[in-house]
Design a protein around this motif. Structure first.
Motif, PDB file in Angstrom:
ATOM      1  N   GLU A 114      42.601 -13.133  19.519  1.00 59.07           N
ATOM      2  CA  GLU A 114      41.148 -12.298  20.071  1.00 59.07           C
ATOM      3  C   GLU A 114      40.411 -13.185  21.151  1.00 59.07           C
ATOM      4  N   VAL A 115      40.317 -14.358  20.586  1.00 59.49           N
ATOM      5  CA  VAL A 115      39.716 -15.565  21.526  1.00 59.49           C
ATOM      6  C   VAL A 115      40.535 -15.837  22.718  1.00 59.49           C
ATOM      7  N   MET A 116      41.846 -15.858  22.954  1.00 57.31           N
ATOM      8  CA  MET A 116      42.718 -15.906  23.879  1.00 57.31           C
ATOM      9  C   MET A 116      42.423 -14.992  24.880  1.00 57.31           C
ATOM     10  N   GLU A 117      42.688 -13.638  24.316  1.00 57.32           N
ATOM     11  CA  GLU A 117      42.418 -12.473  25.031  1.00 57.32           C
ATOM     12  C   GLU A 117      41.026 -12.182  25.922  1.00 57.32           C
ATOM     13  N   THR A 118      39.921 -12.826  25.209  1.00 55.95           N
ATOM     14  CA  THR A 118      38.450 -12.669  25.790  1.00 55.95           C
ATOM     15  C   THR A 118      38.428 -13.946  26.776  1.00 55.95           C
ATOM     16  N   THR A 119      39.035 -14.916  26.348  1.00 55.09           N
ATOM     17  CA  THR A 119      38.978 -16.183  27.492  1.00 55.09           C
ATOM     18  C   THR A 119      39.841 -15.730  28.693  1.00 55.09           C
ATOM     19  N   ARG A 120      40.926 -14.882  28.519  1.00 53.68           N
ATOM     20  CA  ARG A 120      41.566 -14.513  29.889  1.00 53.68           C
ATOM     21  C   ARG A 120      40.928 -13.405  30.612  1.00 53.68           C
ATOM     22  N   ALA A 121      40.078 -12.612  29.781  1.00 55.51           N
ATOM     23  CA  ALA A 121      39.346 -11.543  30.679  1.00 55.51           C
ATOM     24  C   ALA A 121      38.145 -12.220  31.470  1.00 55.51           C
ATOM     25  N   MET A 122      37.800 -13.255  30.670  1.00 54.28           N
ATOM     26  CA  MET A 122      36.451 -13.866  31.402  1.00 54.28           C
ATOM     27  C   MET A 122      36.960 -14.755  32.690  1.00 54.28           C
ATOM     28  N   LEU A 123      38.090 -15.286  32.446  1.00 55.29           N
ATOM     29  CA  LEU A 123      38.508 -15.917  33.650  1.00 55.29           C
ATOM     30  C   LEU A 123      39.192 -15.112  34.948  1.00 55.29           C
ATOM     31  N   ALA A 124      39.547 -13.988  34.583  1.00 52.24           N
ATOM     32  CA  ALA A 124      40.021 -12.808  35.270  1.00 52.24           C
ATOM     33  C   ALA A 124      38.844 -12.468  36.316  1.00 52.24           C
ATOM     34  N   ARG A 125      37.481 -12.527  35.784  1.00 54.03           N
ATOM     35  CA  ARG A 125      36.431 -12.176  36.568  1.00 54.03           C
ATOM     36  C   ARG A 125      36.037 -13.056  37.512  1.00 54.03           C
ATOM     37  N   LEU A 126      36.439 -14.427  37.235  1.00 55.58           N
ATOM     38  CA  LEU A 126      35.831 -15.438  38.098  1.00 55.58           C
ATOM     39  C   LEU A 126      36.610 -15.474  39.532  1.00 55.58           C
ATOM     40  N   GLY A 127      35.801 -15.963  40.450  1.00 56.28           N
ATOM     41  CA  GLY A 127      36.410 -16.143  41.979  1.00 56.28           C
ATOM     42  C   GLY A 127      37.611 -17.053  41.984  1.00 56.28           C
ATOM     43  N   LEU A 128      38.357 -17.406  42.934  1.00 53.55           N
ATOM     44  CA  LEU A 128      39.298 -18.306  42.977  1.00 53.55           C
ATOM     45  C   LEU A 128      38.340 -19.736  42.749  1.00 53.55           C
ATOM     46  N   GLY A 129      37.500 -20.056  43.620  1.00 53.85           N
ATOM     47  CA  GLY A 129      36.936 -21.297  43.605  1.00 53.85           C
ATOM     48  C   GLY A 129      36.335 -21.700  42.147  1.00 53.85           C
ATOM     49  N   GLU A 130      35.833 -20.741  41.433  1.00 62.45           N
ATOM     50  CA  GLU A 130      35.228 -21.027  40.234  1.00 62.45           C
ATOM     51  C   GLU A 130      36.374 -21.310  39.143  1.00 62.45           C
ATOM     52  N   ARG A 131      37.384 -20.410  39.222  1.00 63.66           N
ATOM     53  CA  ARG A 131      38.467 -20.377  38.287  1.00 63.66           C
ATOM     54  C   ARG A 131      39.140 -21.815  38.320  1.00 63.66           C
ATOM     55  N   ALA A 132      39.465 -22.424  39.533  1.00 64.81           N
ATOM     56  CA  ALA A 132      40.076 -23.395  39.739  1.00 64.81           C
ATOM     57  C   ALA A 132      39.363 -24.658  39.056  1.00 64.81           C
ATOM     58  N   ARG A 133      37.834 -24.679  39.234  1.00 65.81           N
ATOM     59  CA  ARG A 133      37.168 -25.680  38.480  1.00 65.81           C
ATOM     60  C   ARG A 133      37.089 -25.487  36.926  1.00 65.81           C
ATOM     61  N   VAL A 134      37.097 -24.417  36.387  1.00 67.94           N
ATOM     62  CA  VAL A 134      37.304 -24.128  35.058  1.00 67.94           C
ATOM     63  C   VAL A 134      38.777 -24.495  34.516  1.00 67.94           C
ATOM     64  N   GLU A 135      39.800 -23.895  35.107  1.00 72.64           N
ATOM     65  CA  GLU A 135      40.915 -24.161  34.335  1.00 72.64           C
ATOM     66  C   GLU A 135      41.620 -25.355  34.695  1.00 72.64           C
ATOM     67  N   ILE A 136      41.377 -26.039  35.887  1.00 74.15           N
ATOM     68  CA  ILE A 136      42.052 -27.429  36.054  1.00 74.15           C
ATOM     69  C   ILE A 136      41.068 -28.378  35.720  1.00 74.15           C
ATOM     70  N   GLY A 137      39.928 -28.612  36.331  1.00 72.42           N
ATOM     71  CA  GLY A 137      38.976 -29.638  35.996  1.00 72.42           C
ATOM     72  C   GLY A 137      39.204 -30.737  36.690  1.00 72.42           C
ATOM     73  N   GLY A 138      38.244 -31.708  36.687  1.00 69.65           N
ATOM     74  CA  GLY A 138      38.583 -32.944  37.201  1.00 69.65           C
ATOM     75  C   GLY A 138      38.497 -32.796  38.748  1.00 69.65           C
ATOM     76  N   GLU A 139      38.811 -34.121  39.427  1.00 67.04           N
ATOM     77  CA  GLU A 139      38.747 -33.867  40.839  1.00 67.04           C
ATOM     78  C   GLU A 139      39.497 -32.832  41.375  1.00 67.04           C
ATOM     79  N   LEU A 140      40.744 -32.618  40.967  1.00 65.76           N
ATOM     80  CA  LEU A 140      41.728 -31.705  41.503  1.00 65.76           C
ATOM     81  C   LEU A 140      41.245 -30.317  41.402  1.00 65.76           C
ATOM     82  N   GLY A 141      40.587 -30.033  40.300  1.00 62.05           N
ATOM     83  CA  GLY A 141      39.816 -28.741  40.110  1.00 62.05           C
ATOM     84  C   GLY A 141      38.743 -28.520  40.893  1.00 62.05           C
ATOM     85  N   GLU A 142      37.948 -29.696  41.289  1.00 57.35           N
ATOM     86  CA  GLU A 142      36.682 -29.794  42.291  1.00 57.35           C
ATOM     87  C   GLU A 142      37.316 -29.182  43.726  1.00 57.35           C
TER      88      GLU A 142
END
Length: 165
Positions: A114-142
């Motif tokens: 359930e946590v994974m499904e909720t997280t997937r749904a939350m990430l799906a609502r993010l835009g491209l830029g914000e999703r990369a920052r959240v999922e990848i993180g660090g300098e590459l994510g930025e």
């Protein structure tokens, strides 16, 4: 020259493969590994692992060109990650079953699902830029976040609301 890093990681992959094939649970494996080869491989990994940390730490300093130094630093980080990822797999395969962790209860498996499904749904609502920052993180994510935000701005700028005549 990074051959010792790559050969060490390659040898770890070979050890993992031998352990996976030979120690498959509830299956009689027809594969019989060459014991001398496996011992030799393990000895070489132990020997090279002593210098691996230092070699990875100083890899970027071998280059005066900034782009090559950055590439070497990225390679060193990736190689270190691969090395660290393989070690737990090897250790887990060698531990007796009595020392390994017990299977998770069904309710915990359901909660995690359930946590994974909720997280997937939350990430799906993010835009491209914000999703990369959240999922990848660090300098590459930025960096990918900035690229994604730019793509989104351009896409919004090219969509025109056409009014009916």
């Amino acid at each position: 020259q990074i051959w010792s890093v790559e050969t060490t990681i390659d040898m770890l992959y070979q050890i993992c493969h031998v352990l996976e094939v030979v120690l498959v649970e509830d299956v009689e494996s027809p594969f019989v590994p060459d014991l001398d080869f496996t011992r030799n491989l393990t000895g070489k990994v132990q020997e090279q692992a002593k210098d691996l940390t230092q070699e990875l730490a100083t890899l970027a300093t071998r280059y005066s060109d900034q782009s090559l130094a950055q590439a070497a630093a990225g390679y060193a980080e990736a190689a270190g990650d691969a090395y660290r990822a393989l070690l737990p797999t090897i250790v887990k395969r060698l531990l007796p079953r009595s020392l390994q962790s017990a299977p998770l209860p069904d309710d915990e498996i359901q909660r995690r699902s359930e946590v994974m499904e909720t997280t997937r749904a939350m990430l799906a609502r993010l835009g491209l830029g914000e999703r990369a920052r959240v999922e990848i993180g660090g300098e590459l994510g930025e960096l990918l976040g900035k690229m994604g935000a730019t793509i989104e701005r351009r896409e919004r700028g090219t969509h025109f609301d056409v009014q009916p005549l």
